[in-house]
Design a protein around this motif. Structure first.
Motif, PDB file in Angstrom:
ATOM      1  N   HIS A  64       0.824  -1.202   0.000  1.00 22.48           N
ATOM      2  CA  HIS A  64       0.000   0.000   0.000  1.00 22.48           C
ATOM      3  C   HIS A  64       0.861   1.257   0.000  1.00 22.48           C
ATOM      4  N   PHE A  65       0.249   2.310  -0.524  1.00 28.52           N
ATOM      5  CA  PHE A  65       0.856   3.628  -0.511  1.00 28.52           C
ATOM      6  C   PHE A  65      -0.296   4.611  -0.474  1.00 28.52           C
ATOM      7  N   ALA A  66      -0.363   5.417   0.547  1.00 26.44           N
ATOM      8  CA  ALA A  66      -1.490   6.333   0.710  1.00 26.44           C
ATOM      9  C   ALA A  66      -0.992   7.763   0.854  1.00 26.44           C
ATOM     10  N   VAL A  67      -1.739   8.668   0.245  1.00 21.98           N
ATOM     11  CA  VAL A  67      -1.477  10.092   0.390  1.00 21.98           C
ATOM     12  C   VAL A  67      -2.727  10.677   1.037  1.00 21.98           C
ATOM     13  N   LEU A  68      -2.624  11.027   2.298  1.00 19.27           N
ATOM     14  CA  LEU A  68      -3.767  11.591   3.019  1.00 19.27           C
ATOM     15  C   LEU A  68      -3.830  13.097   2.815  1.00 19.27           C
ATOM     16  N   ALA A  69      -5.024  13.590   2.594  1.00 17.52           N
ATOM     17  CA  ALA A  69      -5.210  15.018   2.361  1.00 17.52           C
ATOM     18  C   ALA A  69      -5.261  15.806   3.662  1.00 17.52           C
ATOM     19  N   TYR A  70      -5.780  15.184   4.729  1.00 16.89           N
ATOM     20  CA  TYR A  70      -5.997  15.900   5.980  1.00 16.89           C
ATOM     21  C   TYR A  70      -5.457  15.129   7.176  1.00 16.89           C
ATOM     22  N   ASN A  71      -5.109  15.856   8.210  1.00 17.93           N
ATOM     23  CA  ASN A  71      -4.831  15.298   9.537  1.00 17.93           C
ATOM     24  C   ASN A  71      -6.066  15.530  10.385  1.00 17.93           C
ATOM     25  N   GLY A  72      -6.457  14.565  11.157  1.00 22.56           N
ATOM     26  CA  GLY A  72      -7.582  14.752  12.059  1.00 22.56           C
ATOM     27  C   GLY A  72      -8.925  14.618  11.377  1.00 22.56           C
ATOM     28  N   GLU A  73      -9.979  14.831  12.173  1.00 20.41           N
ATOM     29  CA  GLU A  73     -11.348  14.732  11.670  1.00 20.41           C
ATOM     30  C   GLU A  73     -12.182  15.875  12.223  1.00 20.41           C
ATOM     31  N   GLY A  74     -13.303  16.142  11.564  1.00 17.82           N
ATOM     32  CA  GLY A  74     -14.234  17.162  12.039  1.00 17.82           C
ATOM     33  C   GLY A  74     -13.640  18.561  12.005  1.00 17.82           C
ATOM     34  N   GLU A  75     -13.823  19.287  13.105  1.00 18.77           N
ATOM     35  CA  GLU A  75     -13.355  20.677  13.207  1.00 18.77           C
ATOM     36  C   GLU A  75     -11.832  20.786  13.225  1.00 18.77           C
ATOM     37  N   SER A  76     -11.157  19.721  13.657  1.00 20.71           N
ATOM     38  CA  SER A  76      -9.695  19.780  13.797  1.00 20.71           C
ATOM     39  C   SER A  76      -8.950  19.378  12.524  1.00 20.71           C
ATOM     40  N   LYS A  77      -9.637  19.257  11.386  1.00 17.03           N
ATOM     41  CA  LYS A  77      -8.987  18.902  10.122  1.00 17.03           C
ATOM     42  C   LYS A  77      -7.977  19.968   9.721  1.00 17.03           C
ATOM     43  N   LYS A  78      -6.810  19.505   9.342  1.00 15.92           N
ATOM     44  CA  LYS A  78      -5.769  20.397   8.832  1.00 15.92           C
ATOM     45  C   LYS A  78      -5.150  19.761   7.600  1.00 15.92           C
ATOM     46  N   ARG A  80      -2.598  18.457   5.023  1.00 13.58           N
ATOM     47  CA  ARG A  80      -1.238  17.908   5.082  1.00 13.58           C
ATOM     48  C   ARG A  80      -0.479  18.479   3.888  1.00 13.58           C
ATOM     49  N   TRP A  81       0.338  19.491   4.129  1.00 13.76           N
ATOM     50  CA  TRP A  81       1.011  20.200   3.049  1.00 13.76           C
ATOM     51  C   TRP A  81       2.022  19.325   2.315  1.00 13.76           C
ATOM     52  N   ASN A  82       2.566  18.323   2.996  1.00 18.63           N
ATOM     53  CA  ASN A  82       3.485  17.414   2.297  1.00 18.63           C
ATOM     54  C   ASN A  82       2.733  16.621   1.228  1.00 18.63           C
ATOM     55  N   SER A  83       1.458  16.315   1.478  1.00 18.75           N
ATOM     56  CA  SER A  83       0.643  15.620   0.478  1.00 18.75           C
ATOM     57  C   SER A  83       0.332  16.528  -0.705  1.00 18.75           C
ATOM     58  N   VAL A  84       0.051  17.790  -0.425  1.00 21.35           N
ATOM     59  CA  VAL A  84      -0.212  18.753  -1.500  1.00 21.35           C
ATOM     60  C   VAL A  84       1.030  18.887  -2.382  1.00 21.35           C
ATOM     61  N   CYS A  86       3.429  16.647  -2.843  1.00 20.16           N
ATOM     62  CA  CYS A  86       3.588  15.402  -3.608  1.00 20.16           C
ATOM     63  C   CYS A  86       2.622  15.354  -4.783  1.00 20.16           C
ATOM     64  N   ILE A  87       1.368  15.640  -4.524  1.00 24.07           N
ATOM     65  CA  ILE A  87       0.351  15.597  -5.577  1.00 24.07           C
ATOM     66  C   ILE A  87       0.666  16.623  -6.668  1.00 24.07           C
ATOM     67  N   SER A  88       1.124  17.794  -6.286  1.00 28.40           N
ATOM     68  CA  SER A  88       1.455  18.836  -7.271  1.00 28.40           C
ATOM     69  C   SER A  88       2.602  18.410  -8.179  1.00 28.40           C
ATOM     70  N   ILE A  89       3.639  17.842  -7.604  1.00 24.98           N
ATOM     71  CA  ILE A  89       4.792  17.416  -8.399  1.00 24.98           C
ATOM     72  C   ILE A  89       4.407  16.282  -9.337  1.00 24.98           C
ATOM     73  N   VAL A  90       3.679  15.299  -8.817  1.00 23.60           N
ATOM     74  CA  VAL A  90       3.268  14.167  -9.647  1.00 23.60           C
ATOM     75  C   VAL A  90       2.309  14.631 -10.746  1.00 23.60           C
ATOM     76  N   PHE A  91       1.409  15.550 -10.420  1.00 21.02           N
ATOM     77  CA  PHE A  91       0.500  16.100 -11.432  1.00 21.02           C
ATOM     78  C   PHE A  91       1.290  16.830 -12.521  1.00 21.02           C
ATOM     79  N   GLY A  92       2.303  17.576 -12.124  1.00 23.39           N
ATOM     80  CA  GLY A  92       3.148  18.262 -13.102  1.00 23.39           C
ATOM     81  C   GLY A  92       3.860  17.287 -14.023  1.00 23.39           C
TER      82      GLY A  92
END
Length: 142
Positions: A64-78, A80-84, A86-92
Motif C-alpha cells: 500500500h501507498f497512501a497520500v492523506l489530504a488531511y490530519n484529524g477529523e471534524g473541526e480539527s482537520k488540517k 497535510r502540506w506534504n501531500s499537496v 507530492c500531488i502537485s509534483i506528480v501532477f506536473g
C-alpha cells in the motif's frame, strides 16, 4: 543487410541516451516527490482501519501507498502540506508526459493525413490518435 525503418534513426546514438536519461530523471523526481508522504503513524492507522473495514484484510498482508489530504477529523482537520506538494509534483510530471504524447500524436496525425500511404495504415494511425486523445481526456477528467 536487414531492413531498418526510417524512424529508428531517432533512437540511435546520443538520442537513445537522451530517452533513457529522460525516463530515469522522471523516475527520480517521482521518487523524491513521494518521500515526504512516506507512511507515518497517522497514515498507517487510517489505512489499516479503512482496508479492514471495507475489504476485511489486514494491512500487513497488502502492499500500500497512501497520500492523506488531511490530519484529524471534524473541526480539527488540517491540510497535510506534504501531500499537496507530492500531488502537485506528480501532477506536473503527468501533465508533461501527456503533453508530449499529445504533441507527438498531433504531429503524427498531420504527417499521415497528407501522405499517400495505404488506407489501412492511415486508418491504424487515426485509431492510434483517437486512442491517445481518449487517454488524455480520461487523465484530465479524474
Amino acid at each position: 543487410m536487414s531492413y531498418r525503418p526510417q524512424w529508428t534513426k531517432y533512437y540511435d546514438g546520443w538520442r537513445y541516451s537522451f530517452c533513457c536519461l529522460y525516463c530515469i530523471i522522471c523516475g527520480i523526481i517521482w521518487a523524491i516527490a513521494s518521500i515526504p508522504v512516506l507512511p507515518d503513524a497517522v497514515t498507517i492507522k487510517y489505512t489499516r482501519e479503512e482496508i479492514l473495514q471495507n475489504y476485511g484484510v489486514e494491512i500487513k498482508n497488502v502492499a500500500h501507498f497512501a497520500v492523506l489530504a488531511y490530519n484529524g477529523e471534524g473541526e480539527s482537520k488540517k491540510i497535510r502540506w506534504n501531500s499537496v506538494e507530492c500531488i502537485s509534483i506528480v501532477f506536473g510530471l503527468m501533465t508533461l508526459q501527456y503533453s508530449i504524447m499529445m504533441i507527438s500524436g498531433l504531429i503524427m496525425f498531420r504527417r499521415t493525413r497528407g501522405s499517400s500511404e495505404s488506407s489501412q495504415h492511415e486508418k491504424m494511425q487515426k485509431q492510434f490518435f483517437i486512442a491517445l486523445i481518449y487517454q488524455v481526456c480520461l487523465f484530465f477528467s479524474h
